[in-house]
Design an enzyme around this catalytic site. Structure first.
Site, PDB file in Angstrom:
ATOM      1  N   GLU A 234       0.755  -1.115  -0.007  1.00 40.27           N
ATOM      2  CA  GLU A 234      -0.119  -0.019   0.011  1.00 40.27           C
ATOM      3  C   GLU A 234       0.839   1.296  -0.081  1.00 40.27           C
ATOM      4  O   GLU A 234       2.039   1.411   0.734  1.00 40.27           O
ATOM      5  CB  GLU A 234      -0.781  -0.049   1.355  1.00 40.27           C
ATOM      6  CG  GLU A 234      -2.317   0.384   1.071  1.00 40.27           C
ATOM      7  CD  GLU A 234      -3.134   0.345   1.938  1.00 40.27           C
ATOM      8  OE1 GLU A 234      -3.703   1.484   2.441  1.00 40.27           O
ATOM      9  OE2 GLU A 234      -2.943  -0.747   3.004  1.00 40.27           O
TER      10      GLU A 234
ATOM     11  N   ASP B  25       8.024   5.363  -8.094  1.00 36.73           N
ATOM     12  CA  ASP B  25       6.454   5.999  -7.726  1.00 36.73           C
ATOM     13  C   ASP B  25       6.632   7.216  -8.785  1.00 36.73           C
ATOM     14  O   ASP B  25       7.468   8.129  -8.602  1.00 36.73           O
ATOM     15  CB  ASP B  25       6.296   6.215  -6.478  1.00 36.73           C
ATOM     16  CG  ASP B  25       4.914   6.798  -6.163  1.00 36.73           C
ATOM     17  OD1 ASP B  25       4.001   6.150  -6.895  1.00 36.73           O
ATOM     18  OD2 ASP B  25       4.404   7.586  -5.516  1.00 36.73           O
TER      19      ASP B  25
ATOM     20  N   GLY C  17      -0.919   5.916 -19.071  1.00 34.05           N
ATOM     21  CA  GLY C  17      -1.191   7.303 -18.342  1.00 34.05           C
ATOM     22  C   GLY C  17      -1.715   8.351 -18.876  1.00 34.05           C
ATOM     23  O   GLY C  17      -2.670   8.514 -19.547  1.00 34.05           O
TER      24      GLY C  17
ATOM     25  N   LYS D 231      10.561   9.380 -26.434  1.00 34.94           N
ATOM     26  CA  LYS D 231       9.965   9.379 -25.239  1.00 34.94           C
ATOM     27  C   LYS D 231      11.261   9.114 -24.005  1.00 34.94           C
ATOM     28  O   LYS D 231      11.479  10.038 -22.976  1.00 34.94           O
ATOM     29  CB  LYS D 231       8.928   8.428 -24.993  1.00 34.94           C
ATOM     30  CG  LYS D 231       8.327   8.547 -23.531  1.00 34.94           C
ATOM     31  CD  LYS D 231       7.079   7.556 -23.228  1.00 34.94           C
ATOM     32  CE  LYS D 231       6.776   7.237 -21.967  1.00 34.94           C
ATOM     33  NZ  LYS D 231       5.609   6.609 -21.647  1.00 34.94           N
TER      34      LYS D 231
END
EC number: 3.6.1.66
Length: 202
Positions: free
Chosen positions: A41, A70, A156, A178
């Site tokens: 989590e 992240d 995304g 990219k």
């Protein structure tokens, strides 16, 4: 061959890591290879905290070197949102299209020049040896939020993120284009410099 586990089930991300590590004879595994492992989590308040949390927890569970990232979108006109909530901005379950719709809706009346944004990526590496602390690198990519989606590539928020140096949306770029400018590409290049020291013990 030494193994590195990338803490994701997103195959787009796994490919990006695999391309980098194969040059160093390091085998990349993902969470698809460990279906019994529960996802960690993300309770951190920053990208760095979340990346370290994931890498550290999984490294202990798997007794392996784990890389966790992240990353997310920071929009100035939204006071930094969606930020660490980028993946779930529109709620559960994770839905890229719903997240894009929510960003576009919240920026509805905002002029293009005030839609400045950046992608941010924190990459943490955790080691099973208890005496080695997790290490972290990061990368950013500056741009603007478009008023509508463009392009078919990427994932995304890529279809609404405009990259000035290419005059294109991120989703209109080839994977090479990219990787050259993306937040994850930049973080990966910093990581690449550290591979001999961190992964190969040189």
């Amino acid at each position: 061959m030494k193994q590195v586990v990338v803490a994701t089930k997103n195959m787009g991300k796994v490919r990006e890591f695999a391309e980098l590590f194969e040059r160093f004879d390091l085998e990349v595994k993902s969470l698809h290879d460990f279906p019994h492992i529960e996802e960690v989590e993300e309770t951190g308040e920053t990208f760095e905290e979340n990346a370290i949390l994931k890498a550290d927890s999984l490294s202990r569970q798997l007794n392996a070197i784990v890389i966790a990232d992240d990353s997310g979108l920071i929009v100035d006109a939204l006071n930094g949102k969606p930020g660490v909530y980028s993946a779930r901005f529109a709620g559960e379950p994770k839905d890229d299209q719903a997240n894009i719709d929510k960003v576009l809706q919240e920026l509805n009346e905002v002029a293009f020049e005030k839609r400045k944004a950046r992608f941010y990526c924190a990459l943490a590496v955790a080691f099973p040896e208890g005496d080695k602390k997790p290490v972290i690198v990061n990368g950013t990519c500056e741009g603007f939020i478009l008023e509508q989606r463009r392009g078919e590539n990427g994932f995304g928020y890529d279809p609404i993120f405009y990259v000035e140096e290419y005059k294109k949306a991120m989703a209109e770029l080839s994977s090479d284009e990219k990787n050259a400018i993306s937040h994850r590409g930049r973080a990966l290049r910093k990581l690449e410099e550290k591979i001999p020291e961190w992964f190969l013990g040189e």
